[in-house]
Write a protein that holds these residues in place. Structure first.
Motif, short mmCIF file in Angstrom:
data_model
loop_
_atom_site.label_atom_id
_atom_site.label_comp_id
_atom_site.label_asym_id
_atom_site.label_seq_id
_atom_site.Cartn_x
_atom_site.Cartn_y
_atom_site.Cartn_z
N VAL A 134 0.88 -1.18 0.00
CA VAL A 134 0.00 0.00 0.00
C VAL A 134 0.91 1.23 0.00
O VAL A 134 1.79 1.36 0.86
N VAL A 149 0.86 -4.87 3.79
CA VAL A 149 -0.27 -5.13 4.67
C VAL A 149 -0.80 -6.53 4.37
O VAL A 149 -1.05 -6.88 3.22
N TYR A 151 -3.37 -9.61 4.07
CA TYR A 151 -4.76 -9.70 3.63
C TYR A 151 -5.70 -9.57 4.83
O TYR A 151 -5.51 -10.19 5.86
N GLY A 152 -6.71 -8.71 4.67
CA GLY A 152 -7.73 -8.52 5.70
C GLY A 152 -7.37 -7.49 6.75
O GLY A 152 -8.21 -7.13 7.57
N ASN A 153 -6.14 -7.01 6.74
CA ASN A 153 -5.72 -5.98 7.70
C ASN A 153 -5.82 -4.60 7.06
O ASN A 153 -5.98 -4.48 5.85
N SER A 154 -5.70 -3.60 7.86
CA SER A 154 -5.79 -2.22 7.38
C SER A 154 -4.42 -1.58 7.33
O SER A 154 -3.56 -1.86 8.17
N ALA A 155 -4.25 -0.73 6.34
CA ALA A 155 -3.02 0.07 6.26
C ALA A 155 -3.13 1.21 7.26
O ALA A 155 -4.23 1.63 7.63
N THR A 156 -1.98 1.72 7.68
CA THR A 156 -1.95 2.87 8.58
C THR A 156 -1.54 4.09 7.76
O THR A 156 -0.44 4.12 7.19
N ALA A 157 -2.44 5.05 7.69
CA ALA A 157 -2.19 6.24 6.88
C ALA A 157 -1.13 7.13 7.55
O ALA A 157 -1.03 7.17 8.77
N TRP A 171 -8.22 10.35 1.89
CA TRP A 171 -7.54 9.51 0.91
C TRP A 171 -8.57 8.93 -0.05
O TRP A 171 -9.70 8.67 0.30
#
Length: 172
Positions: A134, A149, A151-157, A171
């Motif tokens: 990402v 990241v 699969y199934g987890n969130s990226a940290t902006a 975003w």
């Protein structure tokens, strides 16, 4: 008066590899031989002798017979669902099933060896979690942050960027 002596015969017992088991027996005409204990053979079950050794009327060679053991190989998916069950002869290989696709994961193999079966086996499909790159970019294409990241987890902006004359709206 005529006299007679009873005829005697030899009886030999052999294993499946043609090795003699026990001593050679001498048996009177019409008598019975005594079978030795058949040797255990890994992967096989003793099923009997290849001919009768009772009422002996000739020299005999008696050979142990065996049947090959079969075992159950069960293939399971990652969640425990049975994909395939098969009977496999001792020393043979099982045939793996087609593994169903699993979104976000890559099949990595089976958790048990089924190439030389010597007993019942449960082989479960194993998977690794896919990771994705990402990348956060500013309005002009400058990279602000990149991360992998699972699969199934969130990226940290990253911290919200600033641009003169504009208010950061989020975003895309």
């Amino acid at each position: 008066t005529a006299t007679y002596t009873i005829n005697t015969y030899t009886v030999k017992f052999f294993d499946k590899d043609n090795n003699q088991i026990g001593a050679t027996q001498t048996v009177n005409y019409g008598g019975n031989a005594t079978a030795p204990t058949a040797p255990a053979v890994t992967g096989y079950t003793f099923s009997g002798w290849d001919k009768s050794y009772s009422n002996v009327t000739e020299d005999l060679i008696v050979t142990a017979t065996y049947t090959i053991n079969t075992y159950t190989v069960t293939f399971k998916n990652w969640n425990g669902d049975v994909l395939k069950t098969q009977s496999v002869a001792y020393g043979s290989a099982a045939t793996e099933p087609t593994v169903p696709a699993r979104a976000g994961y890559t099949f990595t193999g089976w958790d048990a060896d089924f190439g030389y079966v010597t007993g019942d086996i449960i082989a479960t499909a194993t998977f690794s979690t896919n990771a994705y790159s990402v990348t956060f970019k500013d309005w002009n294409g400058d990279v602000l942050k990149s991360q992998n990241v699972a699969y199934g987890n969130s990226a940290t902006a990253p911290t919200a960027p600033t641009r003169i004359g504009y208010t950061f709206a989020g975003w895309d």
